[in-house]
Design an enzyme around this catalytic site. Sequence first.
Site, PDB file in Angstrom:
ATOM      1  N   HIS A 441      43.971  39.026  37.752  1.00 46.71           N
ATOM      2  CA  HIS A 441      43.668  39.527  36.413  1.00 46.71           C
ATOM      3  C   HIS A 441      42.353  38.958  35.884  1.00 46.71           C
ATOM      4  CE1 HIS A 441      47.753  41.107  34.722  1.00 46.71           C
ATOM      5  NE2 HIS A 441      46.928  42.080  35.018  1.00 46.71           N
ATOM      6  N   GLU A 442      41.547  39.822  35.264  1.00 42.34           N
ATOM      7  CA  GLU A 442      40.329  39.416  34.539  1.00 42.34           C
ATOM      8  C   GLU A 442      39.349  38.620  35.388  1.00 42.34           C
ATOM      9  OE1 GLU A 442      39.820  40.856  31.803  1.00 42.34           O
ATOM     10  OE2 GLU A 442      41.852  41.633  31.750  1.00 42.34           O
ATOM     11  N   GLY A 443      39.220  38.995  36.649  1.00 39.63           N
ATOM     12  CA  GLY A 443      38.243  38.348  37.511  1.00 39.63           C
ATOM     13  C   GLY A 443      38.868  37.336  38.441  1.00 39.63           C
TER      14      GLY A 443
END
Length: 601
Positions: A441-443
């Site tokens: 998630h998110e990078g």
Amino acid sequence: MAASILNVRDLHFYLFELFDAQALTARPRYAEHSKETYLAAIETGRKIAQRYFLPIRQKVDVQQPTFDGKQVHMLPEIKPAIDAVIQSGLACPEADYEWGGMQLPAIVASVATSFLSAAGSTTLGYTSLTNANCNLIEAHGTPEQIAKWVVPMRQGRFAGTMAMTEPSAGSGLADLATSATRTEEGRYLITGNKIFISGGDHNLSENIVHLVLARIKGAPKGIKGVSLFIVPKYLVDETGAVGSRNDVSLAGLFHKMGGRGQTSCAINFGEQGGSIGYLVGEENQGIRYMFHMMNEARIMVGTSAALTALSGYQYSLDYAKERRQGRLPSSRDPLSAPVRIIEHADVRRMLLAQKAYAEGAYSLCLFGAQLADDVRTAPDEAERRSAKVLLDFLTPIIKSWPSEYGPRANSLAIQVLGGHGYTNEHPVEMFYRDNRLNSIHEGTYGVQSLDLLARKVPADNMAGYTNCISRMRDDIETATQHPALQEPAAALLAAIQVLEETTGAVLGGMQKLHIDLALANSVKYLELFGNVVVAWMWLKQGIAASAGLARDPHADDRNFYLGKLQALKYFYAYELPEIQVWKQILCDFEDAFYMAREEWF
């Protein structure tokens, strides 16, 4: 077995002893709050978690959302649980009173929602992403957009998402293909496909407000030509009434190994000619605006990972105190009663490792929340600026270290339960599956490591890096005043020297070597820096625990503080020394995998 969700004493330690959140009530924004209102908010979160989320935790995991080609079908108990969060004010606890929020400091809001996150996992994502969506529009939208979209989201009538990822553009946002065409009315027609949209479609609200990244026809290539748009599922008229369906359609659901409480969607925009979108801010500034929400989401991911690790630790700890199995090596009597498994040294190893990972990770996340409070409300401009520099710098570590070490803690929780840990009669296997997603998630770890090493460290003449090192040295000085902390203080000082030498070598290599080789081991740099930062968090906890012991506390508190010091000792003895190996890899620019050829695999 009746197990606790989280340790309330531990939460109070973070708020009132480690980070002194009570002092924030001296600031005008939080003047109406007190320790009592903080505790009331935490208790509200605990009660909602116990009443609504905990009873359906396993059902949410087993009964995933489905799509029949027309609409999403979800476990019906999810809606009253989400409604209870909204009605309590905990859907947007930091928001102004006038928006239905509690106007809590970020650090208190994190603790107040901790039970919800621990019991509800990604189910709480419907409200937390909506809150982040609102924060972005409030920061970069027009007053009209705030009135039209944020107000109903704050009220719980609408939900919000972020729509970035595409089938051919995940982390590489420069390659996104979703397009936007200006209309004569000043609106835009959006066309494209987005995937992995958390909460992208559901039946929990009247409307869903998507924040969509797209490229306006004729815009520059790469990230410099990306704009941000509000694209609702249903159009809204000037009176605020929900009207006809926008050209936004659900193409399907993804079914993941964990985190099943929130829909993960593939969404098509503009199948019938273009979905109507409204530009946020200026054209071609979409990435800059979206980072407002992405950075908030990254801290949310790290916090979720830490809390899931804490949940697994608490469950396995309770289990280990009750489960009887085997005898100690010193026992010579085969007829003696089996001992509780916590009496076995290796079980204590796994419990202490979990404690060190999970409590270290959560203290880091709360430190980030405290910095966010300082950015927003610190009385001195220089203090606000310093907090912002440090928070921006630490964000890759706050996101990545908990999401990498959290699943390791959950894996150990499974191991503590032995064969029972792999069955769904106990939730620890679910905790692991839920937490495994957070490292994506998110990078990913790799993406965050490049952000840290290639961008954050050298930025502004290394302002964030220098700020971080300076604050660590300040706490080392404080720690030396406690006899029990002399050794870890010296160890952290030595670790900072390792970090500085490694940083100098790698930055030098970035100037002399091929940049791809110089950055090839960036993940190890992030891990090295992360371990030093978490060691710092443990030293801070050690300072607070030593101060607590100096007050001659009652037996339970004494044991609590000694437990903190023992986890600190574990981290410094077993985890921090690994930075020496990582330093060697980084300073030598080890190329084992960099030089590996595709044909060799």
